[in-house]
Design an enzyme around this catalytic site. Structure first.
Site, PDB file in Angstrom:
ATOM      1  N   HIS A 279      51.731  55.886  28.726  1.00 20.44           N
ATOM      2  CA  HIS A 279      50.322  55.684  29.122  1.00 20.44           C
ATOM      3  C   HIS A 279      49.749  56.906  29.816  1.00 20.44           C
ATOM      4  CE1 HIS A 279      51.184  54.547  33.382  1.00 20.44           C
ATOM      5  NE2 HIS A 279      52.226  53.912  32.900  1.00 20.44           N
ATOM      6  N   ASP A 291      55.164  58.670  36.314  1.00 18.31           N
ATOM      7  CA  ASP A 291      54.484  57.472  35.788  1.00 18.31           C
ATOM      8  C   ASP A 291      53.042  57.798  35.434  1.00 18.31           C
ATOM      9  OD1 ASP A 291      53.750  54.917  35.109  1.00 18.31           O
ATOM     10  OD2 ASP A 291      53.671  54.181  37.164  1.00 18.31           O
ATOM     11  N   GLU A 325      46.991  51.250  31.222  1.00 19.39           N
ATOM     12  CA  GLU A 325      48.165  50.401  31.443  1.00 19.39           C
ATOM     13  C   GLU A 325      48.181  49.882  32.869  1.00 19.39           C
ATOM     14  OE1 GLU A 325      52.294  49.411  32.704  1.00 19.39           O
ATOM     15  OE2 GLU A 325      51.001  50.946  33.489  1.00 19.39           O
ATOM     16  N   GLU A 326      47.771  50.734  33.814  1.00 14.73           N
ATOM     17  CA  GLU A 326      47.981  50.413  35.230  1.00 14.73           C
ATOM     18  C   GLU A 326      47.131  49.262  35.745  1.00 14.73           C
ATOM     19  OE1 GLU A 326      50.383  51.289  36.810  1.00 14.73           O
ATOM     20  OE2 GLU A 326      51.005  53.325  36.371  1.00 14.73           O
ATOM     21  N   ASP A 353      58.177  54.674  29.642  1.00 13.83           N
ATOM     22  CA  ASP A 353      57.386  54.457  30.866  1.00 13.83           C
ATOM     23  C   ASP A 353      58.321  54.157  32.033  1.00 13.83           C
ATOM     24  OD1 ASP A 353      55.376  54.068  32.668  1.00 13.83           O
ATOM     25  OD2 ASP A 353      54.828  52.067  31.949  1.00 13.83           O
ATOM     26  N   HIS A 424      53.748  55.227  41.830  1.00 11.39           N
ATOM     27  CA  HIS A 424      52.465  54.781  42.426  1.00 11.39           C
ATOM     28  C   HIS A 424      52.207  55.317  43.830  1.00 11.39           C
ATOM     29  CE1 HIS A 424      52.415  50.937  39.673  1.00 11.39           C
ATOM     30  NE2 HIS A 424      52.519  52.064  38.994  1.00 11.39           N
TER      31      HIS A 424
HETATM   32 ZN   LIG Z   1      53.804  53.367  34.114  1.00 11.46          ZN
END
Ligand SMILES: [Zn+2]
Length: 468
Positions: A279, A291, A325-326, A353, A424
């Site tokens: 993503h 990520d 995606e998030e 991912d 994140h």
């Molecule tokens: Zn991810």
């Protein structure tokens, strides 16, 4: 003669089922090439330097879409195109703040990040006493009278006993996703959680929450692990402490964005697709390097690597840079819908991912024969790289395709011990990705694409092998 025939049959069947030395040589050359060229690492540097903030709906996401399209065009892929989608548009706004407020009004700052999709705190600062719960199950059992008007603090730590951190994450993330609405049902005015992380430092980790349709929307944020420790200690000593929370987020109307797709067209079966994706969007802190910048450059890099090796695929090999995606999965959902409308035939869809660490294996969800085949290919990968096939795989973005069309799905499984240290948070930056490890991932994906293209996946004898 007969003996020779038996030997010949044995060689042929070995070729078809387990690959042969040509395969092994070709695959090892792919690994060597990545360590010479560092092409994926260079792409990741570019993406994270130019568009570090790529949350769906942001200017960074728009820039990343153009970057992905331009990159795949410059690499000479046969076909590069966009899939238009509508994405949610949430902005953090001015940095959030959180304090523990003692009965004498003394304040101490805590390390905090609002959760994605969180509503702002009404009227600026929200000041309320605490209700401490361990996890979501505990708040479901709580007495609403005890929760009403309070900020619920979910204190559960990442369960360290799962040796695969991905499994621990599945449990740890429940409080982040469902905690705010469960607490709101009991009358909470806001929610704070101990960050979903394996690191024991003070970096807060964001991530999306999901508001239930039948509960009030309350603001929610994540505390750094050490801040959560401090708050819990203060609360144990004095139940009259309060917490001050300020979240300045804004929610805007949906925006237009895109999945970005690049293809190497199949010579024999252009209509049959082997898809690999990651993503393109990332949280608005850090640079989205692990990520999922890593997954993006694994995907684009693997196609580029095969092309540069002079490999002409029999089936169409497709790299998909999914959007959103998030905080919405709109890219993955649109991809599945369009594939179904066009009656596209995917042999398999693969997702990367889980970061740019040393690859250890693949996960697979699909017919049993495919699993058997994948296991037979294990000896073709260099030692200490791909070692296992886990009988469960896929990814968030390819989940809708699996559901809509029963497409077999796979995931790249890198060593994931440190992934959730970064995930994140502002620590997910380019400098946290190791060049050698990242490139091993690209080579592993390219090798898998090659084997599936050569031999198919479900029955092992789908195509006659045609070596590069
Ligand atoms: Zn991810």
């Amino acid at each position: 003669m007969r003996k020779f025939f038996v030997l010949f049959t044995l060689i042929i069947s070995t070729c078809l089922v387990a690959g042969d030395n040509t395969d092994k040589t070709f695959i090892h050359a792919l690994y060597t090439k990545t360590q010479l060229n560092h092409a994926s690492y260079k792409l990741l540097r570019e993406l994270t330097a130019q568009y570090p903030r790529r949350l769906a709906g942001s200017p960074g996401a728009d820039g990343a879409v153009q970057w992905a399209r331009r990159t795949m065009q410059q690499l000479g892929f046969d076909r590069v195109y966009l899939q238009e989608i509508k994405v949610p548009h949430w902005e953090r706004g001015e940095a959030e703040a959180c304090y523990v407020v003692f009965p004498d009004n003394h304040r101490e700052k805590l390390s905090v990040l609002a959760l994605g999709r969180s509503v702002p705190t009404p009227g600026g600062e929200l000041l309320a006493p605490l209700y401490v719960a361990h996890d979501v199950d505990d708040i479901k059992k709580a007495d609403p009278e005890a929760v009403k008007g309070r900020i619920v603090f979910f204190n559960a730590a990442f369960p360290d006993t799962f040796l695969q951190t991905m499994h621990g994450y599945g449990r740890a993330v429940q409080k982040r996703v469902w905690g705010p609405s469960e607490a709101a049902r009991k009358g909470a005015v806001a929610v704070i959680i101990r960050s979903v992380t394996t690191a024991h430092d003070d970096a807060p980790h964001t991530g999306t929450l999901v508001y239930a349709g039948d509960a009030p929307k309350v603001p929610a944020a994540a505390l750094g692990y050490l801040s959560a420790d401090r708050l819990y200690e203060y609360w144990k000593r004095n139940k009259n402490i309060k917490v001050s929370l300020r979240i300045n987020s804004r929610i805007f109307p949906d925006k237009t964005s895109y999945n970005v797709i690049g293809e190497l067209t199949g010579r024999k079966h252009p209509e049959q697709i082997i898809a690999i994706g990651g993503h393109l969007d990332a949280w608005d802190v850090g640079e989205g390097a692990q990520d999922d910048g890593a997954g993006i450059v694994h995907s684009i890099g693997a196609l580029a690597l095969l092309k540069q090796a002079g490999y002409q695929p029999q089936n169409t090999i497709r790299a998909v840079c999914f959007m959103n995606e998030e905080n919405g999965l709109r890219g993955g959902k649109a991809y599945a819908r369009i594939a179904k409308e066009k009656k596209e035939k995917h042999i398999v869809a693969i997702e990367s991912d889980a970061g740019g660490f040393t690859p250890r294996g693949f996960g697979y969800s699909g017919p049993e024969a495919g699993l058997k085949q994948l296991n037979e290919w294990l000896p073709l990968f260099p030692p200490f790289t791909i070692q296992a096939i886990r009988p469960s795989g896929g990814g968030a973005d390819i989940g809708p395709l699996h559901k809509a069309m029963s497409t077999p799905v796979m995931s790249l499984i890198p060593d994931n011990q440190r992934y959730f240290d970064f995930h994140h948070s502002h620590k997910d930056v380019f400098s946290a990705v190791n060049r050698r490890e990242l490139e091993l991932g690209t080579a592993s994906v390219a090798a898998l694409l090659y084997l599936i293209d050569q031999y198919g996946l479900n029955n092992g004898v789908k195509h006659s092998a045609s070596h590069p």
